[in-house]
Motif scaffolding. Structure first.
Motif, PDB file in Angstrom:
ATOM      1  N   ILE A   1       0.842  -1.204   0.000  1.00 39.43           N
ATOM      2  CA  ILE A   1       0.000   0.000   0.000  1.00 39.43           C
ATOM      3  C   ILE A   1       0.878   1.254   0.000  1.00 39.43           C
ATOM      4  O   ILE A   1       0.618   2.219  -0.731  1.00 39.43           O
ATOM      5  N   LEU A   2       1.928   1.247   0.787  1.00 43.69           N
ATOM      6  CA  LEU A   2       2.838   2.393   0.850  1.00 43.69           C
ATOM      7  C   LEU A   2       3.521   2.631  -0.492  1.00 43.69           C
ATOM      8  O   LEU A   2       3.612   3.783  -0.953  1.00 43.69           O
ATOM      9  N   ILE A   3       3.959   1.578  -1.155  1.00 39.28           N
ATOM     10  CA  ILE A   3       4.617   1.722  -2.457  1.00 39.28           C
ATOM     11  C   ILE A   3       3.652   2.286  -3.493  1.00 39.28           C
ATOM     12  O   ILE A   3       4.000   3.184  -4.269  1.00 39.28           O
ATOM     13  N   VAL A   4       2.418   1.783  -3.505  1.00 40.00           N
ATOM     14  CA  VAL A   4       1.417   2.271  -4.466  1.00 40.00           C
ATOM     15  C   VAL A   4       1.108   3.742  -4.203  1.00 40.00           C
ATOM     16  O   VAL A   4       1.028   4.552  -5.140  1.00 40.00           O
ATOM     17  N   LEU A   5       0.939   4.117  -2.948  1.00 36.48           N
ATOM     18  CA  LEU A   5       0.650   5.515  -2.620  1.00 36.48           C
ATOM     19  C   LEU A   5       1.821   6.435  -2.981  1.00 36.48           C
ATOM     20  O   LEU A   5       1.610   7.546  -3.481  1.00 36.48           O
ATOM     21  N   LEU A   6       3.037   5.996  -2.735  1.00 38.67           N
ATOM     22  CA  LEU A   6       4.206   6.800  -3.101  1.00 38.67           C
ATOM     23  C   LEU A   6       4.318   6.955  -4.614  1.00 38.67           C
ATOM     24  O   LEU A   6       4.637   8.051  -5.109  1.00 38.67           O
ATOM     25  N   ALA A   7       4.057   5.896  -5.362  1.00 36.91           N
ATOM     26  CA  ALA A   7       4.109   5.985  -6.824  1.00 36.91           C
ATOM     27  C   ALA A   7       3.046   6.945  -7.343  1.00 36.91           C
ATOM     28  O   ALA A   7       3.318   7.794  -8.198  1.00 36.91           O
ATOM     29  N   ALA A   8       1.817   6.814  -6.834  1.00 36.34           N
ATOM     30  CA  ALA A   8       0.737   7.704  -7.279  1.00 36.34           C
ATOM     31  C   ALA A   8       1.042   9.148  -6.898  1.00 36.34           C
ATOM     32  O   ALA A   8       0.822  10.069  -7.691  1.00 36.34           O
ATOM     33  N   GLY A   9       1.541   9.370  -5.704  1.00 32.22           N
ATOM     34  CA  GLY A   9       1.871  10.729  -5.268  1.00 32.22           C
ATOM     35  C   GLY A   9       2.989  11.352  -6.086  1.00 32.22           C
ATOM     36  O   GLY A   9       2.950  12.539  -6.400  1.00 32.22           O
ATOM     37  N   SER A  10       3.983  10.548  -6.439  1.00 31.48           N
ATOM     38  CA  SER A  10       5.083  11.103  -7.229  1.00 31.48           C
ATOM     39  C   SER A  10       4.634  11.430  -8.652  1.00 31.48           C
ATOM     40  O   SER A  10       5.052  12.440  -9.215  1.00 31.48           O
ATOM     41  N   ILE A  11       3.782  10.615  -9.239  1.00 25.45           N
ATOM     42  CA  ILE A  11       3.256  10.910 -10.575  1.00 25.45           C
ATOM     43  C   ILE A  11       2.409  12.181 -10.534  1.00 25.45           C
ATOM     44  O   ILE A  11       2.551  13.064 -11.372  1.00 25.45           O
ATOM     45  N   TYR A  12       1.529  12.289  -9.543  1.00 27.17           N
ATOM     46  CA  TYR A  12       0.693  13.485  -9.403  1.00 27.17           C
ATOM     47  C   TYR A  12       1.560  14.723  -9.168  1.00 27.17           C
ATOM     48  O   TYR A  12       1.324  15.777  -9.760  1.00 27.17           O
ATOM     49  N   GLY A  13       2.567  14.603  -8.321  1.00 26.21           N
ATOM     50  CA  GLY A  13       3.445  15.734  -8.032  1.00 26.21           C
ATOM     51  C   GLY A  13       4.221  16.188  -9.249  1.00 26.21           C
ATOM     52  O   GLY A  13       4.379  17.380  -9.489  1.00 26.21           O
TER      53      GLY A  13
ATOM     54  N   ARG B   1       3.289  15.831 -12.440  1.00 24.89           N
ATOM     55  CA  ARG B   1       2.349  16.482 -13.360  1.00 24.89           C
ATOM     56  C   ARG B   1       1.991  17.879 -12.858  1.00 24.89           C
ATOM     57  O   ARG B   1       1.882  18.819 -13.632  1.00 24.89           O
ATOM     58  N   TRP B   2       1.786  18.035 -11.555  1.00 19.07           N
ATOM     59  CA  TRP B   2       1.455  19.337 -10.982  1.00 19.07           C
ATOM     60  C   TRP B   2       2.617  20.303 -11.200  1.00 19.07           C
ATOM     61  O   TRP B   2       2.419  21.445 -11.605  1.00 19.07           O
ATOM     62  N   PHE B   3       3.838  19.847 -10.914  1.00 21.90           N
ATOM     63  CA  PHE B   3       5.024  20.679 -11.082  1.00 21.90           C
ATOM     64  C   PHE B   3       5.206  21.071 -12.543  1.00 21.90           C
ATOM     65  O   PHE B   3       5.532  22.214 -12.856  1.00 21.90           O
ATOM     66  N   GLN B   4       4.971  20.132 -13.448  1.00 25.23           N
ATOM     67  CA  GLN B   4       5.119  20.392 -14.876  1.00 25.23           C
ATOM     68  C   GLN B   4       4.092  21.424 -15.352  1.00 25.23           C
ATOM     69  O   GLN B   4       4.420  22.321 -16.127  1.00 25.23           O
TER      70      GLN B   4
ATOM     71  N   LYS C   1      -5.496  30.457 -16.991  1.00 24.55           N
ATOM     72  CA  LYS C   1      -4.263  29.667 -17.047  1.00 24.55           C
ATOM     73  C   LYS C   1      -4.441  28.494 -17.998  1.00 24.55           C
ATOM     74  O   LYS C   1      -5.552  27.997 -18.183  1.00 24.55           O
ATOM     75  N   PRO C   2      -3.352  28.037 -18.617  1.00 28.66           N
ATOM     76  CA  PRO C   2      -3.454  26.906 -19.553  1.00 28.66           C
ATOM     77  C   PRO C   2      -4.079  25.683 -18.902  1.00 28.66           C
ATOM     78  O   PRO C   2      -3.866  25.404 -17.731  1.00 28.66           O
ATOM     79  N   LYS C   3      -4.875  24.980 -19.698  1.00 32.66           N
ATOM     80  CA  LYS C   3      -5.558  23.730 -19.343  1.00 32.66           C
ATOM     81  C   LYS C   3      -6.752  23.925 -18.427  1.00 32.66           C
ATOM     82  O   LYS C   3      -7.370  22.948 -18.022  1.00 32.66           O
ATOM     83  N   GLN C   4      -7.111  25.152 -18.080  1.00 32.84           N
ATOM     84  CA  GLN C   4      -8.340  25.380 -17.329  1.00 32.84           C
ATOM     85  C   GLN C   4      -9.512  25.309 -18.298  1.00 32.84           C
ATOM     86  O   GLN C   4      -9.370  25.630 -19.482  1.00 32.84           O
TER      87      GLN C   4
END
Length: 131
Positions: A9-21, A23-26, A98-101
């Motif tokens: 569960i921790l690995i899945v949550l970390l992977a999802a959080g890093s992908i979301y982070g 994309r947000w940063f980009q 802003k772009p993508k809104q």
């Protein structure tokens, strides 16, 4: 639950959080100058009009067989000011600049999306799903 379950569960949550982070940063580091952005107005899946977002006020009246909507361009952004939909939820989406809104009016089959034509990232080729 065992130790392995928590680890999975921790690995899945970390992977999802890093992908979301990532994309947000980009998305938040996309550089553009005011006046470079455009709003693409789509009705029933077909492009209706593309508008450059400027400081000057401009009113766009859209009358189709699906409904009547009015958009207002000002201060380098766009906002829906009138909708004859039974529940005018699109009016609550407010001012976008802003772009993508997006502003979406489902009964009128209307989509307003802000794009950056100078962007080097082409989202049309982006991966949508994995089977």
């Amino acid at each position: 639950m065992k130790r392995g379950d928590f680890l999975l569960i921790l690995i899945v949550l970390l992977a999802a959080g890093s992908i979301y982070g990532y994309r947000w940063f980009q998305n938040h580091n996309e550089h553009y100058a005011q006046g470079d952005l455009k709003a693409v107005i789509t009705v029933n899946g077909k492009e209706y009009q593309t508008v450059t977002l400027t400081k000057e006020e401009q009113v766009i009246d859209i009358r189709t067989r699906y409904g009547h909507n009015t958009l207002k361009v000002y201060d380098y952004g766009i906002q829906m000011t009138f909708s004859d939909a039974p529940l005018p939820i699109a009016l609550d989406m407010g001012f976008i600049s802003k772009p993508k809104q997006q502003i979406i009016c489902i009964p009128a089959r209307l989509l307003v999306e802000i794009i950056n034509p100078a962007s080097s990232i082409d989202d049309d080729d982006a991966l949508d799903a994995v089977i």
